[in-house]
Structure formats: C-alpha cells, structure tokens
Design an enzyme around this catalytic site. Structure first.
Site, mmCIF file in Angstrom:
data_model
loop_
_atom_site.group_PDB
_atom_site.id
_atom_site.type_symbol
_atom_site.label_atom_id
_atom_site.label_comp_id
_atom_site.label_asym_id
_atom_site.label_seq_id
_atom_site.Cartn_x
_atom_site.Cartn_y
_atom_site.Cartn_z
ATOM 1 N N CYS A 34 1.585 -11.996 -37.951
ATOM 2 C CA CYS A 34 0.880 -10.888 -37.291
ATOM 3 C C CYS A 34 -0.547 -10.766 -37.811
ATOM 4 O O CYS A 34 -1.320 -9.973 -37.296
ATOM 5 C CB CYS A 34 1.641 -9.570 -37.438
ATOM 6 S SG CYS A 34 1.562 -8.807 -39.062
ATOM 7 N N ASP A 36 -1.723 -9.998 -41.023
ATOM 8 C CA ASP A 36 -2.050 -9.118 -42.138
ATOM 9 C C ASP A 36 -1.690 -9.777 -43.463
ATOM 10 O O ASP A 36 -0.526 -10.095 -43.702
ATOM 11 C CB ASP A 36 -1.298 -7.788 -42.031
ATOM 12 C CG ASP A 36 -1.698 -6.991 -40.805
ATOM 13 O OD1 ASP A 36 -2.879 -7.057 -40.423
ATOM 14 O OD2 ASP A 36 -0.834 -6.304 -40.235
ATOM 15 N N CYS A 59 -5.899 -6.080 -39.646
ATOM 16 C CA CYS A 59 -6.429 -5.038 -38.768
ATOM 17 C C CYS A 59 -7.005 -3.871 -39.580
ATOM 18 O O CYS A 59 -6.891 -3.820 -40.806
ATOM 19 C CB CYS A 59 -5.324 -4.542 -37.848
ATOM 20 S SG CYS A 59 -3.968 -3.703 -38.705
ATOM 21 N N CYS A 103 1.770 -1.893 -41.989
ATOM 22 C CA CYS A 103 0.601 -1.994 -42.877
ATOM 23 C C CYS A 103 0.835 -1.211 -44.160
ATOM 24 O O CYS A 103 0.473 -1.666 -45.248
ATOM 25 C CB CYS A 103 -0.656 -1.496 -42.168
ATOM 26 S SG CYS A 103 -1.114 -2.501 -40.738
#
Length: 148
Positions: A34, A36, A59, A103
C-alpha cells in the site's frame, strides 16, 4: 475523506523528521503493497527516550501519525512508550478516516520495532519486553487492523 486540523498540521509541518546520527535503536515497518513505510530512530539513555526521529514514505496520514508518535514518546521511559497504542495516536490527532487507521497501527509498530532493536543491541531478547511484532500485510489502504 476529511482530515482534522492536527493531521493536516503534522503532515504539512512534521516534527522530528530525518535520521538521528547518534541513534542506538532503529526500526522499520511497513506495507510496501500500500506504499507506507516508516523508519524510526531513537536515542535511549537510562531507560528514557531522549530523542526520536522518523523517515516515512507514504500518504499524508502516514506522515502525520509518524510525527505525532514521535512527539508522544519523546522524553518517555521505554515502558511508557510501549504502552502507546494506535488508538492513542489517532486520538492525539483528533481522529483518522477509517481507511487510514492502518497508518496509526504502523506508527505503533514502528515504536515497538525500534525498541525491539534497542534490546537486541543490548544482547537481550526483545520479545520478553516488547512481545511478538505483528505486521500489516493488506493489499490496499482498506486495512482496519488494530493491535489493541
């Protein structure tokens, strides 16, 4: 997807960014699927996190949670830092959209991975202090993992 003012502030003005030259603990976690990836650096002395920095590829929410996590553990003892949950990081940021919860999980994992590295460098088994490190391996940002 709306972000809080605190998330936007920590994304636009992240705290504690970069490598830490005198780090005696380094941890890296992430989910390259993804996008991260968080790397955290700590200088720990007498069981206290004297300094902490991070480098994050991801992000805005990943950057904001990394920044907030470093703020929350700086100056704390190792045991206090290990108690920091992803939910506490999210609360400190006034929340995250559900698709960005992963996150905050990565931020918690980065703290634990870094402290785990510290214990390994001391010649100690980190699982005694930190436990087993969990990972988030989802294909996209729809992950809603929570460690706690």
């Amino acid at each position: 997807m709306a972000y809080s003012e605190k998330v936007m502030d920590h994304f636009a003005n992240p705290r504690n960014v970069g490598e830490l030259p005198n780090a005696n603990a380094v941890g890296e976690v992430g989910n390259p699927k993804c996008g991260d990836i968080m790397k955290m650096y700590m200088f720990i002395e007498n069981d206290v996190i004297k300094d902490v920095t991070f480098k994050t590829f991801g992000c805005g929410a990943a950057i904001a949670t990394s920044s907030m996590a470093t703020e929350l553990v700086k100056g704390k003892t190792i045991s206090e830092a290990l108690k920091l949950s992803n939910m506490a990081v999210m609360q400190a940021l006034d929340g995250l959209p559900p698709v960005k919860v992963h996150c905050s999980v990565l931020a918690e994992q980065a703290i634990k991975a870094t402290i785990s590295d510290y214990y390994q460098r001391q010649g100690l088994d980190p699982t005694i202090f930190v436990g087993e490190l969990k990972s988030c391996e989802h294909e996209d940002e729809s992950c809603s993992c929570e460690l706690n």
